[in-house]
Motif scaffolding. Structure first.
Motif, PDB file in Angstrom:
ATOM      1  N   GLN A  27     -67.891 -85.399 -53.454  1.00 49.94           N
ATOM      2  CA  GLN A  27     -68.857 -84.308 -53.349  1.00 49.94           C
ATOM      3  C   GLN A  27     -69.679 -84.150 -54.622  1.00 49.94           C
ATOM      4  N   GLU A 112     -65.367 -85.139 -57.970  1.00 46.18           N
ATOM      5  CA  GLU A 112     -64.823 -84.065 -57.152  1.00 46.18           C
ATOM      6  C   GLU A 112     -64.958 -84.494 -55.705  1.00 46.18           C
ATOM      7  N   GLY A 113     -63.886 -84.325 -54.955  1.00 47.67           N
ATOM      8  CA  GLY A 113     -63.973 -84.723 -53.567  1.00 47.67           C
ATOM      9  C   GLY A 113     -62.657 -84.476 -52.875  1.00 47.67           C
ATOM     10  N   GLY A 114     -62.519 -85.068 -51.731  1.00 47.14           N
ATOM     11  CA  GLY A 114     -61.271 -84.846 -51.026  1.00 47.14           C
ATOM     12  C   GLY A 114     -61.014 -85.924 -50.020  1.00 47.14           C
ATOM     13  N   GLU A 115     -59.830 -85.817 -49.438  1.00 41.83           N
ATOM     14  CA  GLU A 115     -59.518 -86.724 -48.351  1.00 41.83           C
ATOM     15  C   GLU A 115     -60.023 -86.044 -47.108  1.00 41.83           C
ATOM     16  N   GLU A 116     -61.015 -86.645 -46.585  1.00 36.44           N
ATOM     17  CA  GLU A 116     -61.690 -85.998 -45.477  1.00 36.44           C
ATOM     18  C   GLU A 116     -60.740 -85.881 -44.296  1.00 36.44           C
ATOM     19  N   ASP A 117     -60.701 -84.687 -43.726  1.00 34.12           N
ATOM     20  CA  ASP A 117     -60.546 -84.577 -42.308  1.00 34.12           C
ATOM     21  C   ASP A 117     -59.190 -84.638 -41.692  1.00 34.12           C
ATOM     22  N   ALA A 118     -59.304 -84.229 -40.533  1.00 33.91           N
ATOM     23  CA  ALA A 118     -58.306 -83.990 -39.519  1.00 33.91           C
ATOM     24  C   ALA A 118     -56.979 -84.724 -39.654  1.00 33.91           C
ATOM     25  N   ASN A 122     -52.718 -82.985 -45.403  1.00 39.39           N
ATOM     26  CA  ASN A 122     -52.824 -81.872 -46.352  1.00 39.39           C
ATOM     27  C   ASN A 122     -54.097 -81.104 -46.117  1.00 39.39           C
TER      28      ASN A 122
ATOM     29  N   MET B   1     -56.293 -76.943 -33.709  1.00 41.54           N
ATOM     30  CA  MET B   1     -56.556 -77.774 -34.877  1.00 41.54           C
ATOM     31  C   MET B   1     -57.608 -77.141 -35.776  1.00 41.54           C
ATOM     32  N   THR B   4     -62.680 -79.520 -39.700  1.00 39.06           N
ATOM     33  CA  THR B   4     -62.610 -80.581 -40.713  1.00 39.06           C
ATOM     34  C   THR B   4     -62.260 -79.993 -42.062  1.00 39.06           C
ATOM     35  N   THR B   5     -61.257 -80.512 -42.630  1.00 42.04           N
ATOM     36  CA  THR B   5     -60.858 -79.962 -43.923  1.00 42.04           C
ATOM     37  C   THR B   5     -61.045 -80.983 -45.021  1.00 42.04           C
ATOM     38  N   ILE B   6     -61.486 -80.434 -46.098  1.00 42.17           N
ATOM     39  CA  ILE B   6     -61.523 -81.268 -47.283  1.00 42.17           C
ATOM     40  C   ILE B   6     -60.737 -80.496 -48.307  1.00 42.17           C
ATOM     41  N   SER B   7     -59.751 -81.132 -48.847  1.00 43.25           N
ATOM     42  CA  SER B   7     -59.060 -80.424 -49.919  1.00 43.25           C
ATOM     43  C   SER B   7     -59.671 -80.921 -51.223  1.00 43.25           C
ATOM     44  N   PRO B   8     -60.608 -80.135 -51.712  1.00 44.15           N
ATOM     45  CA  PRO B   8     -61.345 -80.645 -52.864  1.00 44.15           C
ATOM     46  C   PRO B   8     -60.437 -80.732 -54.083  1.00 44.15           C
TER      47      PRO B   8
END
Lengths: 122, 231
Positions: A27, A112-118, A122, B1, B4-8
């Motif tokens: 991001q 900065e970012g994340g593991e996207e999605d469903a 986590n 559910m 969409t999640t993003i754990s920043p």
């Protein structure tokens, strides 16, 4: 203008770093840019937007932190931050110096970012 | 559910953006050291007289040492042809739209040359005082050239390149009087960004300063060899 080449290197580095650290969607990129890096910030920002199109970084923000020049004063034997990049003189005692400690950086220091999605748990 | 999640999270990277270039430059530097090649990277604005000065230098230096040159330009082989008049080995690097040389261009262009056959390698960078500052080419020293016709405040306009240089050369010094070059102002500007940088004043027309530069280069190379134990 060499900012386009630099933007390419930045994106390449960030994509690799994201993969290594398990970030699926970047991001933001945090970067340190020294006043003496020879890079024009606006030109780099512009190039970045162009370069990320169609890459895994598409949509990411580039956050640039300016790093002022820090010199070592041989007279005070202290590191000092200069209000302006030159003259390169100790702001306290006026001694000239060419010993630059900081201010040349061109560093990607965080993503900065994340593991996207469903599917992810986590 | 959940949507969409993003754990920043923020991950520290701390890497130089030009890491690839810098790693390549480090490899090149090692190769140069192992084969006893002393490398000088010349930078200046277009028209400062790099090619003319280098042709003269190579002709003189070539009498005692094996010298070679790589020359970068956006287009044409003209500079390489001029430099070849000195008798040195010369290769042109055509960069297209790129305004500086990068370590991989140097590596590619050296292909096929036996580095053991070279004592001094000069890299004439693309005429530009901005972009070349960011790229390490594996050189031993960086030399920045200014001509007396460019104005006395040029060093403070391009502080980054001056700050990373090891030697400054003022070219076309025979024209100093004609263009009312203010020496003191120039030296002050230079020292404002790179205090204590050694300076040489040269003229290809009168020959002033060129032998001095050669003496200096020979001493620098010798000191480097002693320090690293190369050769």
């Amino acid at each position: 203008m060499h900012e386009l080449s630099i933007a390419h290197s930045l994106v390449e580095l960030a994509v690799e770093a994201a993969e290594n650290s398990g970030i699926r969607r970047v991001q933001a990129l945090y970067m340190k840019l020294g006043v003496l890096s020879g890079v024009v910030k606006e030109a780099l920002e512009f190039s970045f937007d162009v370069v990320i199109e169609g890459t895994p970084l598409e949509g990411a923000r580039l956050v640039i932190e300016d790093v002022p020049v820090k010199i070592f004063c041989p007279n005070c034997r202290e590191a000092r931050v200069l209000p302006e990049p030159f003259p390169m003189r100790c702001p306290l005692c006026g001694t000239k110096t060419g010993q630059v400690i900081e201010g040349r950086e061109m560093e990607l220091y965080a993503l900065e970012g994340g593991e996207e999605d469903a599917g992810d748990d986590n | 559910m959940q949507e969409t999640t993003i754990s920043p999270r923020i991950v520290e990277i701390r890497q130089n953006v030009l890491k690839k270039n810098d790693l390549l430059a480090r490899d090149l530097r090692k190769r140069f050291q192992e084969t006893g090649v002393y490398v000088v990277n010349l930078v200046s604005s277009p028209g400062a007289g790099k090619t003319t000065l280098l042709t003269e230098l190579l002709s003189r230096l070539g009498k005692r040492h094996k010298a070679a040159a790589l020359v970068g330009d956006l287009a044409t082989e003209n500079d390489a042809e001029r430099l070849r008049q000195s008798g040195a080995k010369v290769r042109q690097i055509i960069t297209g739209t790129v305004c500086h040389l990068e370590a991989d261009m140097i590596e590619r262009t050296l292909e096929g040359w036996d580095l053991n056959e070279i004592d001094f390698l000069f890299i004439e960078n693309v005429g530009n005082l901005v972009c070349p500052a960011s790229y390490d080419l594996g050189e031993n020293q960086r030399v920045v050239l200014f001509s007396v016709t460019e104005g006395e405040d040029k060093p403070v306009k391009y502080p980054t390149i001056v700050n990373s240089a090891d030697l400054a050369i003022i070219t076309k010094i025979d024209l100093a009087e004609a263009v009312e070059f203010q020496r003191e102002r120039f030296y002050e500007a230079l020292n404002d960004v790179r205090s204590g940088i050694p300076v040489l004043e040269v003229s290809v027309r009168t020959g002033e300063g060129i032998d001095e530069w050669i003496t200096r280069l020979e001493a620098d190379r010798e000191a480097f060899e002693k320090a690293t134990g190369s050769l």
